[in-house]
Design a protein around this motif. Structure first.
Motif, PDB file in Angstrom:
ATOM      1  N   SER A   1       0.833  -1.198   0.000  1.00  0.00           N
ATOM      2  CA  SER A   1       0.000   0.000   0.000  1.00  0.00           C
ATOM      3  C   SER A   1       0.874   1.257   0.000  1.00  0.00           C
ATOM      4  O   SER A   1       0.651   2.186  -0.784  1.00  0.00           O
ATOM      5  N   ALA A   2       1.877   1.288   0.874  1.00  0.00           N
ATOM      6  CA  ALA A   2       2.779   2.442   0.931  1.00  0.00           C
ATOM      7  C   ALA A   2       3.513   2.623  -0.400  1.00  0.00           C
ATOM      8  O   ALA A   2       3.696   3.754  -0.874  1.00  0.00           O
ATOM      9  N   GLU A   3       3.927   1.516  -1.004  1.00  0.00           N
ATOM     10  CA  GLU A   3       4.607   1.591  -2.310  1.00  0.00           C
ATOM     11  C   GLU A   3       3.679   2.195  -3.363  1.00  0.00           C
ATOM     12  O   GLU A   3       4.108   2.997  -4.200  1.00  0.00           O
ATOM     13  N   ALA A   4       2.404   1.813  -3.334  1.00  0.00           N
ATOM     14  CA  ALA A   4       1.439   2.342  -4.304  1.00  0.00           C
ATOM     15  C   ALA A   4       1.273   3.848  -4.127  1.00  0.00           C
ATOM     16  O   ALA A   4       1.243   4.608  -5.111  1.00  0.00           O
ATOM     17  N   TYR A   5       1.163   4.301  -2.878  1.00  0.00           N
ATOM     18  CA  TYR A   5       1.019   5.735  -2.633  1.00  0.00           C
ATOM     19  C   TYR A   5       2.265   6.499  -3.093  1.00  0.00           C
ATOM     20  O   TYR A   5       2.157   7.575  -3.697  1.00  0.00           O
TER      21      TYR A   5
ATOM     22  N   ASN B   1      -4.632  16.822  -4.971  1.00  0.00           N
ATOM     23  CA  ASN B   1      -4.555  15.361  -5.077  1.00  0.00           C
ATOM     24  C   ASN B   1      -3.287  14.838  -4.402  1.00  0.00           C
ATOM     25  O   ASN B   1      -3.305  13.791  -3.736  1.00  0.00           O
ATOM     26  N   TRP B   2      -2.183  15.569  -4.613  1.00  0.00           N
ATOM     27  CA  TRP B   2      -0.908  15.202  -3.983  1.00  0.00           C
ATOM     28  C   TRP B   2      -1.060  15.178  -2.462  1.00  0.00           C
ATOM     29  O   TRP B   2      -0.596  14.242  -1.787  1.00  0.00           O
TER      30      TRP B   2
ATOM     31  N   GLN C   1      -0.633  12.092   0.188  1.00  0.00           N
ATOM     32  CA  GLN C   1       0.256  12.187   1.355  1.00  0.00           C
ATOM     33  C   GLN C   1      -0.488  11.789   2.627  1.00  0.00           C
ATOM     34  O   GLN C   1       0.043  11.057   3.481  1.00  0.00           O
ATOM     35  N   ASN C   2      -1.718  12.244   2.770  1.00  0.00           N
ATOM     36  CA  ASN C   2      -2.533  11.865   3.933  1.00  0.00           C
ATOM     37  C   ASN C   2      -2.762  10.361   3.960  1.00  0.00           C
ATOM     38  O   ASN C   2      -2.636   9.711   5.008  1.00  0.00           O
ATOM     39  N   ASN C   3      -3.083   9.782   2.791  1.00  0.00           N
ATOM     40  CA  ASN C   3      -3.304   8.337   2.724  1.00  0.00           C
ATOM     41  C   ASN C   3      -2.033   7.559   3.049  1.00  0.00           C
ATOM     42  O   ASN C   3      -2.084   6.529   3.737  1.00  0.00           O
ATOM     43  N   LEU C   4      -0.896   8.048   2.543  1.00  0.00           N
ATOM     44  CA  LEU C   4       0.384   7.413   2.860  1.00  0.00           C
ATOM     45  C   LEU C   4       0.623   7.452   4.364  1.00  0.00           C
ATOM     46  O   LEU C   4       1.066   6.456   4.972  1.00  0.00           O
ATOM     47  N   GLY C   5       0.323   8.583   4.977  1.00  0.00           N
ATOM     48  CA  GLY C   5       0.472   8.689   6.429  1.00  0.00           C
ATOM     49  C   GLY C   5      -0.362   7.657   7.162  1.00  0.00           C
ATOM     50  O   GLY C   5       0.085   7.038   8.136  1.00  0.00           O
ATOM     51  N   ASN C   6      -1.611   7.430   6.685  1.00  0.00           N
ATOM     52  CA  ASN C   6      -2.485   6.440   7.334  1.00  0.00           C
ATOM     53  C   ASN C   6      -1.875   5.043   7.294  1.00  0.00           C
ATOM     54  O   ASN C   6      -1.886   4.310   8.287  1.00  0.00           O
TER      55      ASN C   6
ATOM     56  N   ALA D   1       4.510  12.663   6.485  1.00  0.00           N
ATOM     57  CA  ALA D   1       3.536  12.632   5.393  1.00  0.00           C
ATOM     58  C   ALA D   1       2.327  13.518   5.713  1.00  0.00           C
ATOM     59  O   ALA D   1       1.843  14.271   4.852  1.00  0.00           O
ATOM     60  N   TYR D   2       1.827  13.450   6.951  1.00  0.00           N
ATOM     61  CA  TYR D   2       0.694  14.301   7.332  1.00  0.00           C
ATOM     62  C   TYR D   2       1.069  15.786   7.261  1.00  0.00           C
ATOM     63  O   TYR D   2       0.288  16.613   6.769  1.00  0.00           O
TER      64      TYR D   2
END
Length: 657
Positions: free
Chosen positions: A295-299, A314-315, A319-324, A345-346
């Motif tokens: 998941s992190a690799e995809a983000y 969108n960026w 970044q928020n999703n990567l943080g999650n 990331a947040y």
């Protein structure tokens, strides 16, 4: 799963011993002699994944025992629970009748759900409902026809017949073969193929069918990608909201198979972000760190496509999703470096998701940042980081107001309560603990039992923890009783059937409060209630499932039994306490959790003193001193001053006996 060779031999031998033909067995077990071929394929190991309910029906017809069938399982300890199957069927009986589905078909599907989602009854129930609706759609499609041509109608009827006969893999095969030959009605067949592959638990093939279906409907490449993103999102939302793993796996496959079709960076960035979302949720549900890493690799790949300069909002969302994802991964591993990456990331997201531009997205990210800082601060024992966490939650509440987004406001109040609870406990600050109580009670004004029962129960549990700490600090029995009441309220929704591990956690917490209350009052009845709560917790907090939680509850049980045994002067109860401590030490090893190991050794040493006083046997003193000397070495090595003081007092008490 079955060893198909061993299973085939068992069926064939037993049928031969009984001198019955394949036709007779097909009639007795499967309801029709025409299914002789199915018996033949099973006997000759030509069924890759024999279905549980089919095998049970054949076993019943042949008089085979459960033990005989278990010899053919690749994992005899893993088989669907008949109780769970019966509950699933009972829950969906009305729906099955409404859809006019035979009980045997419902049972067959229920066995599949009990097998694939054994630890998630609500998810299995939702999965069964979805499967029943899919089966009904396929059967009705075979009855109604397509109004396309005879070929399509014939295929749909054969699919319907296979589904009605509970041969879902056969239905998928019929659909796959037909789509390869079809010249008309292909879109309808592809939808049927996808549905059949879903029933056969094959999300990869189902995704392929759906993508081919959309290819037929969208000649424009941009329109195709948008349609596939919408298709992926539909399955992701259904899987996430209903807890259906198969729907999530389908969403993951759709995004994976869509990615090579993307022609622009923005398309690739959007699809990669969606791919990361479903992988994050799947990894979290499964507790699978490798899926979370993907998941992190995809983000990160999405951030390279959808750059800050070109698509700043969108960026920031990515970044928020990567943080999650990094937060969940860091929390699972206990890895502070990964948690710091989540914080970074947040904070990056907040550079573009500003309060002025997108206030609610800004608030959401502040809330996420607060959660991560809370985990990081608690791990490090760093009050500064915990204060930053509280500040982030308070910032979020400036936009996440009760009037605007009441449920999000309640969530952030609950999160703020957790941070204040940790901070107040570390500082011994009753004012901060009272602020935590106020935050939880605020959350409960919107997170009501009627609206969000499990969130309400979680907050009641959190409130109970804080009231317990506060009551213990003040020596206030009324506050301790409030804590026990909060736990009992939580258990009204956190039931054993619904969320077994959360139920066990709350039982453990209730035990702690009752232990403190019983000890303060000298009330043996309350102490017995505490012991009962711990024993209840251990029914789900098993050594195999959660070894360290099991050990913690064993230790807590030991403490309560020791207090009870000392009050009664009861050697037998004290021996039960010793047994609980020794059980805890089987998982609380010196190598794995040295401070927890030493704490239980201290409890065991203290218990030896009590046994000496009751029995007069001074051998207990020697045993107790051996335990406490080992514990002191560990406390000294780790600089655990508070624990060390307690251990020296226990040692002095033993030496004074």
């Amino acid at each position: 799963m079955f060893d198909t060779v061993a299973l085939g031999r068992l069926i064939k031998k037993t049928r031969g011993d009984l001198r019955i033909s394949q036709e007779v067995l097909a009639q007795d077990a499967l309801g029709s002699p025409d299914r002789k071929a199915d018996i033949s394929r099973l006997e000759n190991a030509r069924v890759d994944n024999p279905q549980e309910y089919t095998i049970r029906r054949i076993a019943d017809a042949l008089g085979l025992t459960e033990e005989q069938i278990d010899t053919c399982r690749t994992d005899p300890d893993h088989r669907p629970s008949r109780d769970m199957v019966d509950r699933l069927v009972a829950e969906k009986e009305a729906l099955a009748q409404k859809l006019d589905l035979r009980r045997s078909l419902v049972m067959s599907l229920a066995y599949r759900m009990a097998d694939t989602q054994a630890q998630d009854f609500d998810g299995a129930l939702n999965a069964l409902e979805a499967a029943l609706e899919t089966a009904s759609r396929l059967i009705k499609g075979g009855q109604d026809g397509s109004n396309v041509d005879d070929f399509v109608d014939d295929v749909l009827k054969r699919i319907a017949d296979r589904v009605a006969d509970e041969d879902f893999t056969g239905a998928a095969t019929v659909a796959s073969d037909a789509t390869a030959q079809a010249t008309a009605g292909l879109s309808r067949l592809l939808q049927a193929e996808a549905d059949a592959h879903l029933l056969a638990q094959d999300p990869t093939a189902a995704a392929s069918a759906l993508i081919r279906m959309h290819h037929l409907d969208h000649s424009d490449p941009d329109a195709l990608i948008e349609a596939l993103r919408a298709e992926q999102d539909k399955w992701y939302v259904e899987g996430r909201d209903k807890g259906i793993d198969l729907r999530l796996a389908l969403a993951e496959q759709i995004s994976a198979q869509t990615l090579p079709l993307c022609q622009t960076p923005d398309q690739r960035g959007a699809v990669l972000n969606n791919h990361g979302n479903v992988l994050k949720y799947l990894g979290e549900r499964r507790g699978d760190e490798s899926v979370l890493e993907h998941s992190a690799e995809a983000y990160r790949a999405a951030l390279e496509e959808g750059t800050r300069e070109r698509v700043p909002l969108n960026w920031a969302g990515t970044q928020n999703n990567l943080g999650n994802t990094l937060r969940v991964l860091g929390q699972r591993r206990g890895d502070e470096t990964v948690l710091e990456q989540a914080v970074a990331a947040y904070r990056a997201a907040l550079e573009e998701w500003t309060r002025e531009r997108v206030p609610l997205d800004w608030a959401m990210t502040q809330n996420n940042l607060g959660i991560t800082l809370q985990v990081l601060g608690e791990r490090r024992g760093d009050e500064t980081v915990l204060e930053q966490s509280a500040a982030a939650f308070r910032a979020a509440l400036e936009e996440r107001t009760r009037e605007r987004v009441p449920l999000d406001w309640a969530m952030t109040q609950n999160n703020l309560g957790i941070t204040l609870q940790v901070l107040g406990e570390r500082r011994g600050d009753e004012t901060v603990l009272e602020q935590a109580v106020a935050a939880y009670r605020a959350a409960l004004e919107e997170w009501t039992r009627e609206r969000v029962p499990l969130d309400w129960a979680m907050t009641q549990n959190n409130l109970g923890i804080t009231l317990q700490i506060l009551g213990q600090r003040r020596g206030d029995e009324a506050v301790l009783e409030q804590a026990a009441a909060a736990y009992r309220a939580a258990l009204e929704e956190r039931t054993r059937e619904r969320v077994p591990l959360d139920w066990a956690m709350t039982q453990n917490n209730l035990g702690i409060t009752l232990q403190i209350l019983g000890q303060r009052r000298g009330d043996e009845a309350v102490l017995e209630q505490a012991a009962a709560a711990y024993r209840a917790a251990l029914e789900e907090r098993t050594r195999e499932r959660v070894p360290l939680d099991w050990a913690m509850t064993q230790n807590n049980l030991g403490i309560t039994l020791q207090v009870l045994g000392e009050r009664r002067g009861d050697e037998a109860v004290l021996e039960q306490a010793a047994a609980a401590y020794r059980a805890a030490l089987e998982e609380r090893t010196r190598e794995r959790v040295p401070l927890d190991w030493a704490a239980t050794q201290t409890n065991l040493a203290n218990l030896q003193g009590a046994l000496c006083e009751i029995t007069g046997n001074r051998a207990h003193i020697k045993t107790g001193l051996a335990h406490i000397k080992d514990a002191i070495k560990v406390f000294e090595k780790h600089g655990a001053k508070g624990y060390l003081e307690i251990a020296h007092n226990v040692k002095a008490d033993l030496e004074a006996l």
